[in-house]
Design an enzyme around this catalytic site. Structure first.
Site, PDB file in Angstrom:
ATOM      1  N   THR A 224      66.303  45.808  18.786  1.00  0.00           N
ATOM      2  CA  THR A 224      65.465  44.610  18.903  1.00  0.00           C
ATOM      3  C   THR A 224      65.729  43.896  20.224  1.00  0.00           C
ATOM      4  OG1 THR A 224      65.318  44.261  16.552  1.00  0.00           O
ATOM      5  CG2 THR A 224      65.270  42.287  17.894  1.00  0.00           C
ATOM      6  N   ARG A 252      57.656  46.662   5.333  1.00  0.00           N
ATOM      7  CA  ARG A 252      58.921  45.919   5.338  1.00  0.00           C
ATOM      8  C   ARG A 252      58.933  44.862   6.449  1.00  0.00           C
ATOM      9  NH1 ARG A 252      63.174  45.397   9.488  1.00  0.00           N
ATOM     10  NH2 ARG A 252      65.161  45.132   8.433  1.00  0.00           N
ATOM     11  N   VAL A 253      59.442  43.695   6.138  1.00  0.00           N
ATOM     12  CA  VAL A 253      59.581  42.631   7.133  1.00  0.00           C
ATOM     13  C   VAL A 253      61.068  42.382   7.361  1.00  0.00           C
ATOM     14  CG1 VAL A 253      59.062  40.224   7.687  1.00  0.00           C
ATOM     15  CG2 VAL A 253      57.437  41.560   6.335  1.00  0.00           C
ATOM     16  N   GLY A 254      61.471  42.349   8.630  1.00  0.00           N
ATOM     17  CA  GLY A 254      62.880  42.110   8.959  1.00  0.00           C
ATOM     18  C   GLY A 254      63.157  40.644   9.228  1.00  0.00           C
ATOM     19  N   ASP A 255      64.309  40.399   9.844  1.00  0.00           N
ATOM     20  CA  ASP A 255      64.730  39.019  10.097  1.00  0.00           C
ATOM     21  C   ASP A 255      64.076  38.415  11.338  1.00  0.00           C
ATOM     22  OD1 ASP A 255      66.269  40.983  11.543  1.00  0.00           O
ATOM     23  OD2 ASP A 255      67.487  39.323  12.288  1.00  0.00           O
ATOM     24  N   THR A 275      70.029  40.176  16.428  1.00  0.00           N
ATOM     25  CA  THR A 275      69.733  41.603  16.282  1.00  0.00           C
ATOM     26  C   THR A 275      70.746  42.197  15.320  1.00  0.00           C
ATOM     27  OG1 THR A 275      69.700  43.762  17.345  1.00  0.00           O
ATOM     28  CG2 THR A 275      71.076  42.085  18.383  1.00  0.00           C
ATOM     29  N   GLY A 276      70.276  43.077  14.450  1.00  0.00           N
ATOM     30  CA  GLY A 276      71.184  43.681  13.488  1.00  0.00           C
ATOM     31  C   GLY A 276      70.420  44.101  12.258  1.00  0.00           C
ATOM     32  N   GLY A 278      68.542  43.618   9.458  1.00  0.00           N
ATOM     33  CA  GLY A 278      67.777  42.422   9.131  1.00  0.00           C
ATOM     34  C   GLY A 278      67.925  41.901   7.724  1.00  0.00           C
TER      35      GLY A 278
END
Ligand code: ASP
Length: 358
Positions: A224, A252-255, A275-276, A278
């Site tokens: 990211t 899917r939705v990340g952070d 970043t990581g 999520g």
């Protein structure tokens, strides 16, 4: 001569003389990341390392130039991220990771620390610059977040550049997905770690026994991109743009696009981009937690970010890192993985471009 000294002394104490002094320049600062993860020196060829560093430098210079000419933190964040979105070295825009259906689905968010206005998009498949779209959502719609078809339609109405989904997809990403899907069939999860939930217990045990290398030959990298900035007017901004996690379920939705999780900015405290992995960053509400720690405890930016990245996130099992800047131009970039692509110029003018822990 004596007269001259007397005149000079007068000048020095007179109000006219003191207002004539140029006001000390207020600090500006910019930090960016290109993802954290298992980025090990031995896995990165010198050529690739040089190319990644050059991309980080280019993005840093693009954003900092905006601040130097008196531009806003928001403009600096967008300029920085647009360079990184176009670079094939990171998991955003061109070079994004793929869903398990083999498509690129992009997420992005931006936040203005002055007003705490925010814009976010998720599940983007045809908009060339997701961060530009997130900013349009913030500035030209009454909403904070648009997803999928509605977000794409809004991009069309805004006249933003559209591309085919293939524009984002590199052959090496297809190969990574193929290997990951193969790993899953033989007992590894999305992070390349043996996982019984994907296969029968027998196959899982066989996978574990067969592979001392838990990664299954895969590099765990969260590529990211994100940026945070402080402008001459003392305003903060944060932005993040991503393809998400390799092999994620489509939808899917990340952070990154979740305000407060992967992206947050408030002039009263700090601007943060994460970043990581999520799912952990959402559950730990990482970016907002860092701001809240500063707000409610008075801890410094560095202490607050470190408490979350090395404390609560590690306790939950979440790998990754953040970049953050405060209103004084102090920058911190902690991560709990072996490496994080990162670069910054802090309020004192110190320039950093780094990849590994040391
Ligand atoms: N945080 C991103 C996500 O979970 C992944 C990354 O940092 O590369 O979508």
């Amino acid at each position: 001569m004596r007269l001259l000294f007397a005149a000079l002394a007068l000048l020095m104490v007179s109000p006219v003389a003191s207002t004539a002094q140029p006001a000390p320049e207020r600090p500006i600062a910019l930090a960016l990341h290109g993802g954290a993860g298992t980025i090990l020196r031995q896995n990165l060829t010198p050529e690739r390392e040089a190319a990644v560093r050059a991309a980080l430098e280019q993005a840093l210079d693009a954003g900092y130039a905006v601040l130097l000419r008196g531009g806003t933190a928001l403009d600096a964040v967008e300029a920085t991220i647009r360079v990184l979105e176009e670079s094939p070295h990171f998991n955003a825009g061109v070079g994004a990771v793929l869903t398990d259906a083999g498509t690129a689905e992009l997420d992005a968010a931006v936040m203005d620390g002055r007003t705490r206005a925010a814009g976010a998009v998720s599940g983007i498949t045809t908009v060339r610059s997701p961060i530009q779209l997130a900013r349009r959502v913030m500035e030209r719609s009454p909403h904070v977040m648009l997803v999928g078809a509605g977000a794409e339609e809004f991009a069309g109405q805004q006249g933003l550049e559209r591309v085919t989904n293939d524009f984002f997809i590199l052959p090496e990403r297809r190969e990574q997905l193929r290997r990951m899907q193969e790993n899953r069939r033989t007992g590894f999860n999305a992070l390349g770690v043996p996982d019984p939930s994907f296969v029968s217990p027998e196959r899982f045990d066989a996978a574990l026994a067969a592979s001392p290398d838990l990664s299954g030959g895969m590099e765990h990298k969260f590529g990211t991109v994100g940026a945070v900035a402080l402008d001459r007017d003392g305003n903060l901004a944060a932005g993040t743009s991503t393809g998400g996690m390799m092999g994620k379920k489509f939808g899917r939705v990340g952070d990154a696009p979740i305000i407060g999780a992967g992206t947050y900015a408030d002039n009263a405290t700090c601007a943060v981009s994460a970043t990581g992995h999520g799912e952990y960053f959402i559950r730990a509400v990482v970016a907002h937690d860092i701001a809240s720690i500063i707000r409610y405890t008075g801890l410094s930016l560095t202490q607050a970010a470190s408490a979350v990245v090395h404390g609560s996130l590690v306790e939950m099992g979440g790998g990754g890192g953040v970049i953050a800047v405060d209103p004084q131009g102090r920058v911190t970039m902690p991560f709990n993985t072996p490496g994080m692509y990162r670069a910054a110029i802090d309020g004192a003018g110190n320039r950093t471009v780094a990849i590994f822990r040391d």
